[in-house]
Design a protein around this motif. Sequence first.
Motif, PDB file in Angstrom:
ATOM      1  N   VAL A  21       0.851  -1.188   0.000  1.00 50.87           N
ATOM      2  CA  VAL A  21       0.000   0.000   0.000  1.00 50.87           C
ATOM      3  C   VAL A  21       0.889   1.241   0.000  1.00 50.87           C
ATOM      4  CG1 VAL A  21      -1.862   1.248   1.144  1.00 50.87           C
ATOM      5  CG2 VAL A  21      -1.766  -1.251   1.294  1.00 50.87           C
ATOM      6  N   GLY A  22       0.723   2.067  -1.031  1.00 51.66           N
ATOM      7  CA  GLY A  22       1.530   3.272  -1.164  1.00 51.66           C
ATOM      8  C   GLY A  22       2.520   3.135  -2.295  1.00 51.66           C
ATOM      9  N   ASP A  58      -3.107   2.288  -4.106  1.00 51.12           N
ATOM     10  CA  ASP A  58      -2.881   3.711  -3.893  1.00 51.12           C
ATOM     11  C   ASP A  58      -4.213   4.441  -4.024  1.00 51.12           C
ATOM     12  OD1 ASP A  58       0.076   5.254  -3.970  1.00 51.12           O
ATOM     13  OD2 ASP A  58      -1.647   6.548  -4.389  1.00 51.12           O
ATOM     14  N   ASN A  96      -4.042   7.644  -5.514  1.00 49.53           N
ATOM     15  CA  ASN A  96      -3.739   8.600  -6.582  1.00 49.53           C
ATOM     16  C   ASN A  96      -4.268   8.080  -7.921  1.00 49.53           C
ATOM     17  OD1 ASN A  96      -2.598  10.285  -8.534  1.00 49.53           O
ATOM     18  ND2 ASN A  96      -0.712  10.568  -7.362  1.00 49.53           N
ATOM     19  N   ILE A 112      -7.193   1.611  -3.527  1.00 50.67           N
ATOM     20  CA  ILE A 112      -7.216   1.037  -2.192  1.00 50.67           C
ATOM     21  C   ILE A 112      -8.616   0.546  -1.826  1.00 50.67           C
ATOM     22  CG2 ILE A 112      -7.646   3.263  -1.090  1.00 50.67           C
ATOM     23  CD1 ILE A 112      -5.508   0.349   0.306  1.00 50.67           C
ATOM     24  N   VAL A 123       3.372  -1.490   4.183  1.00 49.97           N
ATOM     25  CA  VAL A 123       2.836  -0.129   4.278  1.00 49.97           C
ATOM     26  C   VAL A 123       3.947   0.871   3.973  1.00 49.97           C
ATOM     27  CG1 VAL A 123       1.744   1.591   5.763  1.00 49.97           C
ATOM     28  CG2 VAL A 123       1.106  -0.827   5.960  1.00 49.97           C
ATOM     29  N   VAL A 166       3.081   4.332   2.981  1.00 49.33           N
ATOM     30  CA  VAL A 166       2.292   5.548   2.778  1.00 49.33           C
ATOM     31  C   VAL A 166       2.875   6.692   3.593  1.00 49.33           C
ATOM     32  CG1 VAL A 166       0.213   4.185   2.338  1.00 49.33           C
ATOM     33  CG2 VAL A 166       0.701   4.975   4.661  1.00 49.33           C
ATOM     34  N   ASN A 181      -0.980   8.914   7.322  1.00 52.59           N
ATOM     35  CA  ASN A 181      -2.021   7.975   6.895  1.00 52.59           C
ATOM     36  C   ASN A 181      -1.763   6.553   7.380  1.00 52.59           C
ATOM     37  OD1 ASN A 181      -1.625   9.821   3.962  1.00 52.59           O
ATOM     38  ND2 ASN A 181      -3.490   9.953   5.191  1.00 52.59           N
ATOM     39  N   VAL A 233      -4.452   3.329   7.392  1.00 52.30           N
ATOM     40  CA  VAL A 233      -4.211   2.229   6.454  1.00 52.30           C
ATOM     41  C   VAL A 233      -4.082   0.913   7.208  1.00 52.30           C
ATOM     42  CG1 VAL A 233      -2.473   1.235   4.902  1.00 52.30           C
ATOM     43  CG2 VAL A 233      -3.192   3.618   4.627  1.00 52.30           C
ATOM     44  N   THR A 240       6.853   3.127   7.363  1.00 49.64           N
ATOM     45  CA  THR A 240       6.656   4.522   7.732  1.00 49.64           C
ATOM     46  C   THR A 240       7.327   4.792   9.083  1.00 49.64           C
ATOM     47  OG1 THR A 240       4.654   4.418   9.112  1.00 49.64           O
ATOM     48  CG2 THR A 240       4.349   4.246   6.717  1.00 49.64           C
TER      49      THR A 240
END
Length: 235
Positions: free
Chosen positions: A107-108, A134, A136, A152, A169, A171, A175, A179, A195
């Motif tokens: 994710v991301g 994502d 976007n 997502i 992850v 992102v 976020n 998530v 992250t």
Amino acid sequence: MQFYLARAISKNMDNVKHSAREILPEPTLRRLPWYLAYVKMLDSKHEEYVSSTQIAKRLNVDASQIAKDLSFLNIKGKTRMGYEVHPLAKALNEFLGFKHRHNAFLVGAGSLGSALMRDLGLLQYGLNIVAGFDINPSKIGANVGDTPIYDIAQFGKLQRETGVSIAIVAVPFENAQEVADTLVKSNIKAIWNFTPYRIKVPRGVVLQNTSIYADLALMYNRLEHGTNNIKNTTK
């Protein structure tokens, strides 16, 4: 946290001993891939034996610590000869779970996420990123390498269809918790968090944090103040 993985290897390095997974300390588990990388190199050169002293000199880990780490897996060397290289590499690879393919979602699909999806080295260690997600619109429907990127909003549906239980992850930190909550609700059982945010997950979900920013902070600090007075935390 203590992070236990996979299986223990029997004395002849062929049979599995499940008891070791309950007692294996995290520092030991973190060192085992170092040993594997080195003995795989020796194996590629057709070396037959390696001693704990040889490994110690190459990896800067005490020889007694190496012997202790391998003893958790019931792997023992031969007197005056050391460990058989090929069986040792095979046993470590099996124990660490690198031999088996583990499908994962990511994710991301930003710069870091895209780099992970393009990293073919992960597949050599058993991690196969089968899809990215994502929010976007410019990324959704595209591919990063051979990995398709989805909205997502489709995460839960694709998880049910594929049964994937691992998610990465990558992102923005603000976020990260949202998530993670979504992943847990979608039956994800293990999260690899890239992250800097320390997300929380319920009991029963495996969480592994990998913060490149924390590593940068350590490197900068050691560069600024010198390493002589700072304990090397990689041991």
